[in-house]
Write a protein that holds these residues in place. Structure first.
Motif, PDB file in Angstrom:
ATOM      1  N   LYS A   1       0.819  -1.213   0.000  1.00  0.00           N
ATOM      2  CA  LYS A   1       0.000   0.000   0.000  1.00  0.00           C
ATOM      3  C   LYS A   1       0.851   1.261   0.000  1.00  0.00           C
ATOM      4  CE  LYS A   1      -1.842  -1.584   3.746  1.00  0.00           C
ATOM      5  NZ  LYS A   1      -1.260  -2.941   3.703  1.00  0.00           N
TER       6      LYS A   1
ATOM      7  N   SER B   1       3.917   1.463  -0.827  1.00  0.00           N
ATOM      8  CA  SER B   1       4.662   1.480  -2.094  1.00  0.00           C
ATOM      9  C   SER B   1       3.772   1.982  -3.230  1.00  0.00           C
ATOM     10  CB  SER B   1       5.156   0.075  -2.443  1.00  0.00           C
ATOM     11  OG  SER B   1       5.929  -0.452  -1.393  1.00  0.00           O
TER      12      SER B   1
ATOM     13  N   GLY C   1      -1.553  -2.042   7.500  1.00  0.00           N
ATOM     14  CA  GLY C   1      -2.266  -3.307   7.353  1.00  0.00           C
ATOM     15  C   GLY C   1      -2.155  -4.209   8.574  1.00  0.00           C
TER      16      GLY C   1
ATOM     17  N   SER D   1       2.393  -3.558 -10.505  1.00  0.00           N
ATOM     18  CA  SER D   1       3.442  -3.677  -9.503  1.00  0.00           C
ATOM     19  C   SER D   1       3.797  -2.282  -9.003  1.00  0.00           C
ATOM     20  CB  SER D   1       4.668  -4.350 -10.110  1.00  0.00           C
ATOM     21  OG  SER D   1       5.794  -4.063  -9.311  1.00  0.00           O
TER      22      SER D   1
END
Ligand SMILES: Nc1nc2c(ncn2[C@@H]2O[C@H](COP(=O)(O)OP(=O)(O)OP(=O)(O)O)[C@@H](O)[C@H]2O)c(=O)[nH]1
Ligand SMILES: [Mg+2]
Length: 684
Positions: free
Chosen positions: A25, A27, A86, A265
């Motif tokens: 997330k 990233s 997270g 990605s």
């Protein structure tokens, strides 16, 4: 129809990034800032160069420990990012902000075996009615097929998933396959990934033509479920207009009819521009959220108080329903007026002052000392409170300042940390005189201790909280107790005979008297009871005594030397001796435990419970959570230590529990001996 079909929402759209720990997330947030030209180098959370996760604690952990706020402009549209941690221990920090987002992106791993990790996020978004998409990250490392991932994810989502892209795969050097690009099923165009750059348009690969047609038809059929014109066109084999498809996709998201799935990605910046375009065309705007939250006037939803930055206390908030400015006068629900101090935008750990904030903007407000997290501020009607599920707080630790002089500083630092962190509470335990931190799990509490030291320079020692052991007796005893002192003029004389007997568990304490013929004058009887109670504060094993009945049956007195104090002392002496002679035994607190976990881990959960002296009460499917189970059991409180971490490790981090005190149970044998020895050492 949303009014932002052409990217024309006239406010800032807030996009929440949610999903399992480590999915990418932060990233992805970084990749979005980079793809939009907001930053000129894409940093990484793994080497500490990302805009998000800037706190030393997050850097050290290599994952988010608190909410990250960011914003960017893309092709003339403005977006705010709410990047939520997270990890179970820190997730609560993002929860309040997510409720005020226009849309969420659930970032998931491509491995179908890890699909269950997304369940908590998908459930939360469905329950809150927040429109969302799924971004399958890490396709640079993808093993397994996206189709299988979607089949695994579908049962966790109320709305159908809509695959929007088809992967293009090529053989790699190692003889395997890797994803090198994608076909956009709405545009019917193929793209080849270029790391760190926009993808390159290529011809549709001929060998994928059939798969493409099939996948596109599937997508269109999903859309036709909510669009009769499109359905007719499909039945007549007509090719729908692209604008129809995009309008339908926007409606599916905006009205929570379907969940679009895109992939890419984050760290390689693949598929990120495609995602930004989808947001631009399809993400609902702040006006939709204002409606969802019943906002009618310019209003601020304060989702978090932050003490961590250079500016001091800031209320982080979302503007909805109009524009606000520094100096605006707003009211809270209880009617108190708040004059807004300076307004700031937030980009990671950087803040920049602004004069006005437009609808949808996320701001940090200074000098709003009255404002609490979770509160609305408005110039007119106050919107209803936003309901939030609280995480279970399963960890406790007893702390004390390493340096006594820090007592006062510790208290004020803790008050700030608790204000900032909705999952943290500070407790004082009366029985043990302990200062306790209560939080989600051990990881959460270690973070609190680290923050205390770094931000406020307060070092603390911490140890496990004492467990509320008690003791009781096994057999009845008749006991004589006498207190007699002859010193100078006035002496002291008290003399009692008591009978004690065990009571049933939970009956506590009973005191009766059967004094006949005035062997003890009435006025001294309450003093005897007080003496008996004195002895029960710390029984022969060192713990408070429970479930004992005491009857005062006889005694004697002295007309000059007897006093309340003398009878109280006699009562205590009698009780101390009676308890020691009545086969004292230990009682330990037992908690009622409810564990929820993916069904694949349920058998491991039950063996863990059994190995911790747990007693199973029941096991069955978890309501409304396909693929999840719920296990209910009784477990001694002393066995809760480390349970959270053990459950996490056996369930891909997903199993959680709630526990509450249920009853006291007898504890015997070597376990009891150990507790008593520990207590003796502690009291020595
Ligand atoms: N190979 C690969 N690695 C990635 C990709 N995206 C992120 N990572 C790596 O995965 C790790 C975790 O990424 P984060 O962005 O910190 O994950 P997160 O979802 O924010 O994690 P939490 O904040 O703990 O919930 C980092 O080491 C990233 O560099 C990707 O697309 N491909
Ligand atoms: Mg993160």
């Amino acid at each position: 129809m949303p009014n932002n079909l052409n990217g024309l929402s006239n406010g800032t759209r807030a996009i929440a990034l949610v999903g399992p720990a480590g999915a990418g997330k932060t990233s992805l947030a970084e990749a979005m800032l980079f793809a939009s030209g907001t930053i000129d180098r894409q940093g990484s959370t793994s080497n500490g160069s990302s805009v998000g996760d800037s706190s030393p604690e997050a850097r050290q952990r290599g994952g988010s420990t608190e909410l990250n706020l960011m914003h960017f402009d893309y092709l003339g549209d403005r977006f705010a990012i709410i990047d939520a941690p997270g990890s179970v221990g820190f997730a609560a920090d993002g929860a309040s902000a997510i409720t005020a987002a226009d849309m969420a992106i659930v970032v998931v791993d491509p491995d179908p075996a890890r699909a269950a990790l997304a369940a908590p996020s998908l459930r939360m978004l469905d329950e809150l009615g927040i429109p969302h998409m799924i971004f399958v990250n890490r396709v640079d490392q993808a093993r397994g097929r996206i189709r299988d991932l979607l089949s695994a994810l579908q049962p966790m989502s109320v709305s159908p998933l809509i695959a929007r892209q088809l992967p293009i795969r090529e053989k790699d050097a190692a003889g395997g396959e890797k994803v090198t690009g994608f076909i956009d099923l709405a545009l019917e165009r193929a793209f080849h990934y270029r790391p760190g750059d926009a993808s390159e348009r290529i011809d549709l690969p001929a060998d994928l033509a059939d798969r493409e047609a099939e996948a596109r038809t599937q997508m269109l059929e999903r859309l036709a479920d909510h669009d009769d014109t499109l359905l007719e066109q499909l039945l007549m084999d007509q090719v729908p207009e692209q604008s129809t498809i995009f309008a339908d996709l926007a409606r599916e998201t905006g009205e929570n009819l379907g969940v679009s799935v895109l992939f890419g990605s984050a760290s390689s910046s693949w598929g990120v521009r495609r995602l930004l375009k989808a947001l631009r065309h399809e993400a609902p705007g702040p006006e939709t959220t204002a409606k969802r939250l019943s906002v009618t006037n310019p209003a601020l939803y304060a989702f978090k108080i932050n003490h961590g930055g250079a500016v001091g206390r800031l209320a982080q908030a979302r503007v909805l329903g109009g524009t606000i400015a520094e100096g605006s006068e707003l009211k809270t629900a209880d009617g108190s007026a708040v004059r807004l101090g300076a307004l700031f935008t937030v980009q990671g750990d950087k803040t920049a002052k602004i004069a006005n904030a437009n609808p949808g903007e996320i701001v940090a407000v200074a000098k709003a000392d009255e404002v609490r997290a979770g509160q609305w501020l408005s110039g007119g009607a106050i919107p209803p409170d936003v309901e939030l599920a609280q995480p279970a707080r399963n960890a406790t630790v007893a702390i004390a300042p390493a340096d006594r002089k820090d007592d006062v500083r510790l208290a004020s630092a803790l008050a700030r940390l608790a204000e900032e962190d909705s999952a943290l509470t500070i407790e004082h335990d009366d029985a043990s005189h302990e200062l306790r931190l209560r939080g989600v799990n051990d990881e959460h509490l270690s973070l609190v201790v680290a923050r205390l030291k770094r931000r406020y320079g307060v070092e603390v020692t911490s140890r496990p909280c004492s467990i509320g052991y008690r003791e009781s007796i096994r057999r009845p005893v008749r006991q004589h107790g006498r207190h007699k002192k002859q010193s100078g003029g006035h002496g002291q004389f008290g003399d009692v005979i008591i009978e004690i007997r065990p009571l049933a568990r939970g009956e506590g304490f009973k005191f009766e008297e059967k004094i006949h013929g005035g062997s003890i004058p009435r006025q001294y009887i309450p003093a005897v009871e007080a003496g008996v109670k004195d002895a029960m504060v710390k029984g022969p094993l060192g713990f408070p005594v429970d479930d004992v009945a005491v009857t005062l049956v006889d005694g004697s007195y002295h007309s000059v030397d007897s006093s309340e104090l003398a009878f109280r002392t006699a009562g205590r002496i009698a009780m101390q001796e009676a308890l020691a002679a009545a086969s004292p035994h230990l009682l330990e607190p037992v908690q009622r435990l409810v564990v929820v976990s993916p069904s694949s881990s349920t058998s491991k959960v039950s063996s863990t419970v059994a190995s911790r002296r747990g007693q199973m009460l029941g096991m069955g499917p978890r309501d409304g959570w396909p693929g999840w189970d719920r296990v209910e059991a009784l477990l001694p409180e002393s066995e809760l230590a480390g349970l959270e971490a053990e459950l996490r490790s056996l369930s891909q981090g997903l199993a959680t529990y709630e526990a509450e005190y249920d009853h006291l149970a007898e504890l015997n044998g070597t376990l009891a001996d150990k507790v008593v020895q520990g207590r003796v050492a502690e009291l020595a």
